[in-house]
Design an enzyme around this catalytic site. Structure first.
Site, short mmCIF file in Angstrom:
data_model
loop_
_atom_site.label_atom_id
_atom_site.label_comp_id
_atom_site.label_asym_id
_atom_site.label_seq_id
_atom_site.Cartn_x
_atom_site.Cartn_y
_atom_site.Cartn_z
N GLY A 1 0.81 -1.21 0.00
CA GLY A 1 0.00 0.00 0.00
C GLY A 1 0.83 1.25 0.00
O GLY A 1 0.43 2.28 0.56
N VAL B 1 3.22 4.01 -2.56
CA VAL B 1 2.84 4.87 -3.67
C VAL B 1 2.39 4.08 -4.88
O VAL B 1 1.31 4.33 -5.45
CB VAL B 1 4.01 5.80 -4.04
CG1 VAL B 1 3.65 6.63 -5.27
CG2 VAL B 1 4.35 6.73 -2.87
N ASP C 1 17.91 6.16 -8.55
CA ASP C 1 17.40 5.03 -7.78
C ASP C 1 18.50 4.10 -7.27
O ASP C 1 18.31 3.43 -6.26
CB ASP C 1 16.42 4.21 -8.63
CG ASP C 1 15.06 4.88 -8.75
OD1 ASP C 1 14.92 6.03 -8.30
OD2 ASP C 1 14.14 4.23 -9.30
N HIS D 1 -8.33 33.89 -7.81
CA HIS D 1 -9.65 33.31 -7.50
C HIS D 1 -10.48 33.18 -8.78
O HIS D 1 -10.49 34.11 -9.58
CB HIS D 1 -10.38 34.23 -6.51
CG HIS D 1 -11.78 33.80 -6.22
ND1 HIS D 1 -12.07 32.74 -5.39
CD2 HIS D 1 -12.98 34.28 -6.65
CE1 HIS D 1 -13.38 32.59 -5.31
NE2 HIS D 1 -13.96 33.51 -6.08
#
Length: 473
Positions: free
Chosen positions: A188, A190, A319, A452
């Protein structure tokens, strides 16, 4: 036959090609050695193809609910073959872009298996790369600086080895030609959460089995709880604190059956496929590290803050050095290695300064320390958490789940962490990253005018809310 370059990069993934480009920009002669395709895991087996699938799954989920937007449809269905075709077209277009970047930056690319060799007739020190090309020819490439960027691959689970049919890893799942009816996702984190969200949106019956006590254990606990609530609401079955009993696995024609142990209770689960998402391991076997003094710890190459290994002219990034194992982190590390190897002073980034993103539905984006981590450090913290439910743009989009949470230091006022779960939150986590880089306070970010209506307004309001100064909440 030997050739000499200022910088040689072993591995052409995002960490490797980013390093190569930066080194070229700094006037170095550069070569990349890649045995597969430039772009590596991120482009071909990770970030890009998975997000392409996630986009199709998200769109399908929204279309099924189109009536609440006042749009009526007779029927909506998934043609997974076309979904996969679109995914691959995106990958191919970006792959051409990477190849173009190599030509633009005058980087020589050698296709073949590269191995590092020790001192030899080519060089008095280790670091020369022997390249076995597809035609069998062996080249020797001699660098002044070598950058190792060999990446990673999905980690396997002993007793639940993949077969590409009933038990898959994430690489194999991307190659599926059709969707299964049901799936058990082991892990569980990413990758597991993204696949669970994707498959669920496509109508697959999904069960997540996670050994830790909650999903995404590295994220803020409130974010984890909210994600679990929302996934369950969508019909995903979740078993946390659960261990797969690997000796119970039974593979049958078109299905897999296994038992999980949870709180001393056993539960049998059955699905058409099992997807193993239990992390990634470094690709460092058979690249010649034994011929060097490069150190390996816990399966990853050990480096210092400048990305140097135990041999100062040999660097490693991405990695293969462990850590966060994120594409954008690898790119930053590659640039840092190239700059240091070229005599520059690179910008160093601590792990907590790297944004983390999960592209599930809803998305998760975070940076810095969680509330729990900050307290574990002995800090006195102040927090604010505001829901998207009260935001105009969220109501317009029909995406009101989730919240923005800000964690700040009570004494200094510094932002310690920002944690968001909701629609499109990955698109504006960079604002929080910039705030941390500049050591901004919540008040300073809150003074930034947010247009906005946008979703980013909630980030500004949450920053003000830390000190009780929110205007609209």
């Amino acid at each position: 036959m030997s050739q000499t370059f200022d910088t040689i990069v072993l591995g052409g993934g995002i960490g490797g090609y980013s390093a190569a480009i930066r080194a070229s920009q700094l006037g170095r002669t550069v070569a990349i050695v890649e045995q597969d395709k430039l772009g590596g895991t991120c482009l071909h087996r990770g970030c890009i193809p998975s997000k392409a699938l996630l986009r199709s799954a998200e769109l399908f989920a929204v279309m099924k609910e189109s009536e609440r937007f006042g749009i009526e449809t007779d029927s909506v269905r998934v043609d997974y073959k076309k979904v996969s075709t679109r995914k691959q077209a995106i990958v191919e277009q970006l792959y051409q872009g990477v190849q173009y970047l190599m030509k633009k930056n005058k980087i020589t690319v050698f296709h073949g298996k590269g191995r590092i060799i020790g001192p030899s007739i080519f060089s008095p020190r280790s670091g020369t790369v022997s390249v076995e090309q597809e035609d069998g020819e062996i080249l020797s490439l001699v660098p002044d600086k070598l950058i190792i960027a060999t990446g990673s691959r999905p980690r396997s689970l002993p007793g639940l080895e993949t077969d590409g049919i009933t038990v898959l890893n994430s690489d194999e799942a991307l190659r599926m030609e059709q969707l299964p009816e049901s799936a058990i996702i082991i892990g569980g984190g990413v990758i597991g959460v993204e696949w669970a969200s994707l498959l669920n949106d496509f109508g697959v019956q999904v069960t997540i089995v996670e050994f830790a006590q909650r999903l995404l254990p590295a994220e803020d606990e409130e974010v984890s709880r909210e994600l679990e609530r929302l996934l369950k609401k969508r019909g995903v079955t979740i078993r946390t604190g659960a261990a797969v009993q690997t000796d119970s696995v039974v593979r049958e024609s078109g299905s897999i059956r296994l038992t999980v142990k949870r709180r001393e209770e056993l539960e049998e689960l059955t699905a058409q496929v099992a997807l193993v998402c239990v992390g990634r391991q470094a690709n460092i076997e058979d690249i010649g590290l034994h011929a060097t003094d490069v150190k390996v710890e816990a399966g990853f190459i050990k480096v210092n803050t400048n990305m140097q290994t135990a041999e100062s002219h040999i660097y490693a990034v991405g990695d293969c050095i462990g850590g966060l194992q994120l594409a954008h982190a690898a790119a930053h590390e590659g640039i840092a290695a190239a700059e240091h190897g070229s005599g520059q002073t690179p910008h160093h980034t601590e792990a907590h300064q790297v944004p983390r993103c999960v592209y599930s539905r809803p998305e998760i984006a975070s940076i810095g320390f969680t509330e729990g981590q900050a307290k574990d450090q002995g800090r006195k913290v102040k927090t604010a958490k505001l829901s998207f439910q009260g935001l105009g743009k969220a109501q317009v989009l029909g995406e009101t789940d989730g919240f923005v949470k800000v964690v700040a230091d009570e004494e200094s006022g510094d932002i310690l962490g920002v944690h968001m779960i909701g629609a499109h939150v990955t698109d504006y986590i960079s604002e929080a990253a910039l705030a941390q880089l500049l050591q901004a306070t919540p008040w300073e970010v809150g003074q930034t005018i947010h247009p906005h209506p946008t979703l980013s307004e909630l980030l500004g309001e949450a920053m003000l809310a830390v000190d009780g100064k929110s205007i609209n909440f």
